[in-house]
Scaffold this motif. Structure first.
Motif, PDB file in Angstrom:
ATOM      1  N   SER A 933      14.342 -17.866   8.072  1.00 47.62           N
ATOM      2  CA  SER A 933      13.959 -16.698   7.344  1.00 47.62           C
ATOM      3  C   SER A 933      13.024 -17.281   6.198  1.00 47.62           C
ATOM      4  O   SER A 933      11.952 -16.624   5.746  1.00 47.62           O
ATOM      5  N   ARG A 936       9.706 -17.750   7.484  1.00 44.26           N
ATOM      6  CA  ARG A 936       9.041 -16.642   7.587  1.00 44.26           C
ATOM      7  C   ARG A 936       8.555 -15.860   6.366  1.00 44.26           C
ATOM      8  O   ARG A 936       7.378 -15.150   6.437  1.00 44.26           O
ATOM      9  N   ASP A 937       9.228 -16.075   5.332  1.00 39.49           N
ATOM     10  CA  ASP A 937       8.831 -15.568   4.139  1.00 39.49           C
ATOM     11  C   ASP A 937       7.632 -15.994   3.562  1.00 39.49           C
ATOM     12  O   ASP A 937       6.869 -15.468   2.764  1.00 39.49           O
ATOM     13  N   ASN A1271      15.845  -6.046  14.000  1.00 41.51           N
ATOM     14  CA  ASN A1271      16.095  -5.969  12.326  1.00 41.51           C
ATOM     15  C   ASN A1271      14.750  -6.191  11.661  1.00 41.51           C
ATOM     16  O   ASN A1271      13.902  -6.758  12.242  1.00 41.51           O
ATOM     17  N   HIS A1272      14.628  -5.631  10.672  1.00 44.38           N
ATOM     18  CA  HIS A1272      13.550  -5.894   9.679  1.00 44.38           C
ATOM     19  C   HIS A1272      13.250  -7.371   9.425  1.00 44.38           C
ATOM     20  O   HIS A1272      12.051  -7.956   9.299  1.00 44.38           O
ATOM     21  N   GLU A1273      14.327  -8.293   9.445  1.00 41.34           N
ATOM     22  CA  GLU A1273      14.392  -9.465   9.432  1.00 41.34           C
ATOM     23  C   GLU A1273      14.529  -9.948  10.911  1.00 41.34           C
ATOM     24  O   GLU A1273      15.437 -10.048  11.439  1.00 41.34           O
ATOM     25  N   GLU A1276      17.457 -11.563  12.519  1.00 44.86           N
ATOM     26  CA  GLU A1276      18.542 -10.846  12.528  1.00 44.86           C
ATOM     27  C   GLU A1276      18.903 -10.080  13.469  1.00 44.86           C
ATOM     28  O   GLU A1276      20.126  -9.310  13.781  1.00 44.86           O
ATOM     29  N   SER A1313       7.694  -7.812  15.247  1.00 39.06           N
ATOM     30  CA  SER A1313       7.888  -7.637  13.745  1.00 39.06           C
ATOM     31  C   SER A1313       6.607  -7.163  13.229  1.00 39.06           C
ATOM     32  O   SER A1313       5.658  -7.926  13.381  1.00 39.06           O
TER      33      SER A1313
END
Length: 1403
Positions: A933, A936-937, A1271-1273, A1276, A1313
């Motif tokens: 995560s 990705r951020d 999920n938006h993440e 997840e 995404s």
């Protein structure tokens, strides 16, 4: 561990080969001594003795049991213990405290233990340092803080003293059980002392009771068992307040004492505990017989025990406390835990003076200091006014109260000490021979109170008293030296608080006179050197005279030379010299100064272990210097270390601590630096919070308020740049203005607030366009630059800031002079910077901006955008900025992205190199964070999300189709590549040499560690622990990268884990051509990749804007027109547009790579119209590498293990999916029977996350029927199980490299995404990246009726002939969809919802 070798002349040299030793003469290793230090430290009970146990090769050796005196720091055992000769043999050494000296019931309480091999023991012979033990868990200090051993080697035929025999093995089962029970009880009791958990205490009592039951009356250990049980029960009485139990334990003590008559080694300790229990019962019930008997027992102890023994001391304290209770002075609740007061039988004044002296000379236990203070209070009450000894008693009492205040911080103690000092001074009027003593004492007390409360009157009064004391010590007086130093120090403190230069000059003059009194060898010279050096340094900081600084450094060096290794004050001198070298570095920029300063600080910190008075100061100094070196050299290890050290320092500064504001400020500063380096918003928010707290502790008038104002303002400004809140910017400017007002013209640090305020005004100009702000900013930058002459460490920063302001003004006013001056300043700044200074990156970027301004303005006589000299210069500086290693990965990445953007815009020759550099830095930047995560951020919301497309488009426009394919592959798999390369097989390395095999093992070990999911820290986890884990991960990544570089040096591995070349990627087209679609600007393209022929680039009849609208058209059409009765005209229109603009007839193409749109369903949708599905079998792949990996052949078992996982009612669901069970039954029925397929089913309450993971691991053919959630993440995204979701992140942690096929009958399992549109992150892609060769997923929501029909049609085509082949899945899906095309009951969106990812073959 400290290992000494007693090398005797008659045994062989250490280098002698074993073959040279004569037969029959074998080398032996013998422990001749074991030495433990501070063995009683931290113990909660009085042990009878201590012993060591050595275990090796099944044998156990136990030393004698030795008692220890009060002041005995070292215990030694000199029994000789024979060790095995084999170097690999392990030995375990343990130190125990025992309850008895006589027949021992067990080992006792384990204090310390460690294990080491004989070889390691011998190898440490040259290390000569002891093993240092840290305190145990939940303890500040623990017994036995170090251990050392003396070892000698000799030949077996040498005559030698007798060695210790191993303990005889216990033959009685009862004896074995007895020892086990007692040892277990000791372990629990020791843990209770640490944690105060009553359950441990109760369990220990049960173990001791069972031990007593195993010891009948005639058993030799019966007295010990009685005593241990009684002692533990007494501890329970104290803890629980259940003194009724005293009636039970007192008889146990009595019986134990009866069995230990006069002369027994354990009689005194038994008497002591027996007496204390009797006194406790007396205190509760008043039985005089108990008191009398206790007094008799205690007096006997004093008669037979040595005065320095622990037992004697405890007995004396018990007598004194009992005497006070008898007189009604105290209430005894716990005679062992009560801080004992003195007895009414007063000690003589000289005895009191001796005890006070001992308390002041060493760091005694708190209760011991309390006892001596109580004794003095009673003595002062007894020796009333007028008595000759009262003066000395008052002095000592005041000094001890003063000392207790410094240790514990009780205000009453300090006020009482000052009151007593004043009383003593009144007893010594003017003319009294001893008046100087109370003058100095009272002055010191007032100074302490000033430091804690800040009352100026206290400080002024202290200075007045010190002046009077100095006047009473004229030249030649032996105490003049001390008075000079005292007055100088107080004047220096007043200068720091009020800024009166006269005070500082006077202090320096006094220190110089004091130093002159220390000529030659004088014990106080080092202190005097240190004091004068500090004051000269302070004057330098305020007046800037370089001679003061150089003289201060010279004085500190001389002071350090007078404090060699082992000197108690060496750490102070180390810190002081380091500080001055650091200050000189800040002003002159010599790297040798800062490196030497840090080395000195590390040595100083090592001399200040946990609990040391000066540890806080050492931590702060080292952290400050590490962070400064980071600013100049850019080493991330320095930054991480500085943060960790600052956190430790802050933990030593609770609220109201005088150093808290400094520590808050320091930690906030390094967190803000790390934010700028790595971009974590959490660091920035925490820095602002800490700076606010620090500023609150520095009110108006505080000497450091200006610094806190500046620091808080800088972080608010940074947050404004991130979040755009105008309030932050306005507040920052207000704070900077106040800070500047506090540093008027002439102030040594005025340049800093000038620079900071100028930066904020420039920012506000860019926000609001007020030219006054910009002009004022430039004027402030000019003033700051004037205060930073050549040689100043921040001159290059000021040059860069002024240049930036001038460039900004040029952009608005077009004044060429501004641009010329800016370029001049930046070139000058660049020449001032050292090779590793991270500021180089910023200056190169600024120079690139200047040259671009010349280029875009056409000021150099060429047309706008035609000046190649300035264009080349701009690209050169962008490239140089991207290659400044010390600049940090984030800033380098940002510089390279700017380079790529401008090089692409101007079609510069370096544009492909710029994109390649950007992608390389993006990979490096994302690799240093542990979680997917966070990786990705680091990508989303920035140009990094489409860097692959931009690079590929640039390559296509340059005519390099091969490079375009490589860029696309690298840019679309950034996150997946980070995960997959940790699982790279290295079988080919096994055939190389030993070095290659070592590298292979190191690579696998590091990859295995890095591939593990990061720890999920709870809210209670300290930030320091989280950061320590992050630092550890970054270090592991560094080691992993280093190992990869070493592997690349091996022949045949030069391209190991580098981005794949086109020649490698072309293998993906082995079974047919590949189409890669590029939604770029200014055009959209399709690249057709045949297996052997060159790739073909085709420009599509669409653009990025149209494609964006088309994506939204699909989403809206599916959402709004869903249902069996809908005409779905919008969806048909979108599919027609897709056919016309994106999917022309390519001929023979069977694979398509694209996101968000159902390319497989594109068509004309009219009578006799064409469609893609009529001509081709379409399938998708998230990357070419994934497809190549999926095609690799695997050995398949004769029976295909197939699991169907269904969940009809997941956690939190409001309704049941009725179609799940029938679908799983349908799958089972359509699959070939055993032995072709081994079918299993997991459903309903059994379909939990953990069981699904196990099923996933054990079966290589999968069918999911459940709720799916995108999920938006994206990591997840999950299959919803009975208890909790089975997420994409869970799947990626698995090795599914042997898996063949997965059918995902769930909603949204193949939806990408929007935040990372160029990288496919969804459940279906995740399964293929994890290793599954063929996957069927869904683009949006599916309904039950469609699923039932399609599943039936799919499996009939897939395995209807009784064979299982994953390559058949795409064809089977294609046939199933065609068979449903004529069914008007199934809406169009449901007929095209399924898509295939992975391998395929013709059928």
């Amino acid at each position: 561990m400290y290992v000494l070798f007693s090398e005797e002349s008659n045994y062989p040299e250490r280098t002698q080969h074993l073959g040279e030793i004569h037969f029959g003469r074998v080398q032996q290793v013998i422990i001749t001594a074991i030495r433990a230090t501070y063995i009683t430290l931290g113990l909660r009970w009085i042990p009878a003795g201590f012993h060591a146990v050595v275990k090796t090769d099944g044998a156990e050796y136990q030393t004698s049991n030795k008692s220890v005196h009060v002041d005995q720091a070292i215990v030694e055992w000199h029994e000789r213990i024979l060790l095995p000769g084999e170097p690999s043999s392990k030995i375990r050494v343990s130190i125990f405290a025992s309850f008895e000296l006589g027949p021992m019931l067990c080992h006792g309480e384990l204090l310390r233990t460690f294990e080491i091999s004989v070889g390691e023991l011998l190898d440490r012979s040259e290390s000569s340092h002891p093993i240092i033990f840290q305190p145990k868990q939940e303890e500040v200090v623990s017994a036995c803080d170090s251990l050392s051993m003396i070892v000698e080697r000799q030949l077996s035929d040498q005559t030698d003293a007798a060695v210790l025999c191993p303990l005889t093995t216990l033959t009685s089962r009862n004896m074995d059980v007895l020892a086990l029970r007692t040892d277990a009880g000791h372990r629990l009791l020791a843990r209770y002392h640490r944690t105060q958990n009553s359950r441990d205490l109760n369990q220990s009592i049960k173990h001791f009771e069972r031990a007593l039951n195993l010891c009948p009356m005639d058993h030799p250990c019966h007295p010990a068992a009685l005593f241990i049980l009684a002692t533990t029960k007494f501890i329970s009485c104290q803890a629980n307040g259940t003194y009724v139990d005293l009636d039970v334990l007192i008889p146990l003590f009595q019986e134990a004492l009866d069995l230990r008559p006069m002369g027994h080694p354990d009689q005194p300790i038994t008497q002591l505990h027996f007496a204390i229990s009797l006194l406790s019962r007396f205190a509760k019930r008043g039985f005089q017989t108990d008191a009398d008997m206790a007094e008799e027992l205690l007096c006997e102890i004093l008669d037979v025990c040595h005065a320095d023994s622990h037992i004697y001391r405890a007995a004396l304290i018990a007598i004194e406390t009992f005497a006070l209770h008898s007189a009604g002075s105290i209430v005894v609740n716990d005679l062992e835990q009560e801080r004992p007061a003195t007895s009414m039988l007063l000690l003589a004044p000289d005895q009191l003076a001796d005890r006070a002296k001992r308390c002041m000379q060493r760091d005694v236990e708190p209760h011991e200091l309390d006892e001596v203070i109580s004794s003095h209070y009673n003595a002062v009450g007894y020796y009333n006014t007028g008595h000759a000894c009262r003066w000395q008693l008052l002095c000592n009492l005041a000094a001890m109260l003063h000392a207790r205040f410094k240790r514990r911080g009780g205000d009453k103690d300090l006020d009482q000490a000052i009151a007593l000092y004043k009383e003593v001074l009144a007893m010594c009027p003017v003319g009294h021979t001893d008046r100087t003593v109370p003058l100095n004492n009272l002055a010191n007390g007032l100074s302490t109170r000033f430091e804690h409360r800040g009352n100026d009157k206290d400080l002024d009064q202290a200075i007045t008293l010190h002046r009077e004391a100095l006047a009473l010590h004229p030249v030649g007086h032996p105490y003049r030296f001390a008075s000079l130093n005292n007055l100088a120090n107080r004047l220096s403190i007043r200068f720091e608080h009020r800024g009166n230069v006269e005070d500082l000059d006077k202090a320096i003059a006094l220190h110089k006179e004091a130093l002159a009194l220390c000529a030659g060898v004088f014990t106080d010279r080092s202190m005097s050197l240190n004091n004068l050096a500090n004051k000269l340094s302070t004057r330098f900081e305020h007046q800037g005279n370089a001679e003061d600084l150089d003289q201060a450094i010279a004085l500190h060096r001389e002071s350090l030379a007078l404090r060699p290794v082992g000197h108690t004050d060496r750490s102070i001198s180390l810190n002081n010299l380091a500080k001055q070298l650091f200050i000189r570095f800040e002003h002159r920029g010599n790297d040798e100064d800062v490196d030497q300063a840090i080395a000195l600080c590390r040595e100083a910190l090592a001399l200040c272990p946990v609990g040391h008075t000066y540890r806080f100061m050492s931590l702060n100094t080292l952290a400050t210097q590490l962070s400064t070196r980071f600013k100049h050299q850019g080493n991330d290890e320095d930054l991480d270390q500085a943060i960790a050290i600052n956190r430790e320092a802050l933990a030593l500064c609770p609220v109201a601590h005088t150093g808290r504001s400094l520590s808050l400020n320091n930690l906030a500063t390094v967190l803000s630096i790390r934010f700028k380096r790595r971009g974590s918003g959490e660091d920035l928010d925490q820095a602002i919070t800490l700076h606010r707290e620090s500023l609150a502790l520095r009110p108006v008038g505080h000497i450091d308020r200006s610094m806190s104002l500046n620091n808080l303002a800088n972080q608010l400004s940074t947050r404004f740049e991130q979040q755009g809140n105008d309030e932050d910017l306005d507040q920052a400017i207000t704070l900077h203005s106040e800070a500047l007002a506090l540093r008027p013209v002439g102030h040594a640090d005025r340049s800093m607030p000038l620079n900071d305020l100028a930066n904020q005004l420039s920012t506000r100009f860019e926000r609001r366009g007020n030219e006054e702000d910009l002009d004022q900013a430039i004027a402030l930058h000019r003033e700051a630059l004037a205060l930073r002459p050549v040689g100043h460490t921040d001159r290059s920063k000021s040059l860069n800031n002024l240049a930036s302001g001038l460039v900004t003004r040029f952009a608005h006013k077009r004044n060429r002079e501004d641009l010329d001056e800016s370029r001049e300043h930046l070139c000058c700044a660049l020449t001032l910077l050292t090779q590793h200074d991270p500021l180089q990156l910023l200056v190169h970027q600024s120079l690139a901006a200047v040259h671009l301004s010349f280029l875009q303005s056409g000021l150099d006589g060429t047309g706008v955008g035609e000046d190649m000299n300035n264009l080349n210069a701009a690209m050169y500086h962008f490239k140089a900025a991207a290659n400044v290693v010390s600049g940090g990965l984030l800033h380098r990445l940002q510089a390279s992205l700017s380079w790529a953007r401008y090089a692409d815009n101007y079609s510069h020759d370096t544009r492909l190199e710029a994109y390649a550099t950007s992608m390389q830095l993006l990979d490096a930047h994302t690799s240093v964070t542990a979680s997917v995560s966070s990786r990705r951020d680091a990508i989303k919301g920035s140009p990094c999300t489409v860097i692959g497309v931009l690079a590929a488009s640039c390559a296509l426009h340059s005519g390099d189709v091969h490079r375009a394919v490589e860029f696309l592959e690298q840019g679309r798999t950034v996150i997946w590549t980070q995960m997959i390369r940790l699982r790279t097989p290295l079988d080919r390395l096994q055939t190389c040499d030993d070095h290659a095999a070592t590298l292979m093992k190191r690579f696998r070990d590091l990859s295995s560690i890095l591939d593990k999911p990061p720890a999920n820290h709870s809210k209670e986890t300290s930030r320091a622990d989280v950061e320590a884990e992050e630092i550890r991960y970054r270090c592991l990544v560094g080691d992993w990268n280093g190992t990869v570089e070493e592997i690349r040096k091996i022949d045949g591995f030069s391209h190991f884990l580098l981005p794949p070349m086109f020649s490698d990627l072309q293998d993906a087209a082995h079974d047919g051509p590949i189409i890669m679609l590029i939604a770029g600007a200014p055009s959209c393209n399709a690249i057709i990749i045949p297996h052997k022929q060159p790739p073909i680039n085709i420009q599509l009849h669409t653009d990025l804007s149209k494609l964006t609208k088309l994506v939204f058209a699909f989403q809206n059409a599916v959402e709004k027109e869903a249902g069996p009765k809908g005409s779905q005209t919008a969806l048909i229109k979108a599919l027609r547009e897709l056919w016309a603009d994106v999917v022309p007839e390519y001929g023979g193409v069977r694979r398509v790579f694209f996101n968000f749109m159902p390319l497989h369903a594109a068509g004309e949708y009219r009578a006799d119209g064409k469609s893609l599905s009529q001509q081709y079998i379409s399938l998708y792949t998230p990357s070419l590498t994934a497809l190549i990996n999926a095609r690799r052949s695997h050995d398949r078992p004769p029976s295909a293990p197939f699991v169907a996982i269904g969940q009809n009612r997941p956690a939190g669901a409001l309704f049941t999916l009725d179609a799940v069970e029938p679908e799983l039954e349908l799958v089972r029925r359509l699959l070939p029977p055993p032995p072709t397929v081994s079918f299993s089913k997991l459903t309903s309450v059994d379909a939990t996350k953990s069981r699904a993971l196990c099923a996933l691991q054990d079966n290589t053919w999968l069918h999911f029927a459940c709720h799916g959630k995108q999920n938006h993440e994206p990591f997840e995204s999950a299959f919803l199980m009975r208890d909790q979701p089975l997420s994409l992140l869970d799947i990626t942690q698995m090795d599914l490299s042997q898996h063949q096929f997965a059918f995902l009958s769930a909603c949204e399992t193949a939806v990408g995404s929007q935040s990372t549109p160029d990288e496919v992150i969804h459940l279906a892609a995740g399964l293929q990246f994890a290793g599954v060769r063929s996957v069927i997923g869904t683009l949006w929501k599916v309904n039950d009726s469609t699923v039932q029909r399609l599943v039936e049609a799919f499996y009939q085509n897939f395995c209807g002939d009784g064979k299982m082949n994953p390559k058949r899945a795409a064809w089977a899906l294609h046939q199933a969809v065609h068979s449903l095309a004529c069914d008007k009951e199934i809406p169009l969106d449901q007929r095209i919802v399924f898509m295939h990812i992975g391998i395929c073959a013709y059928f």
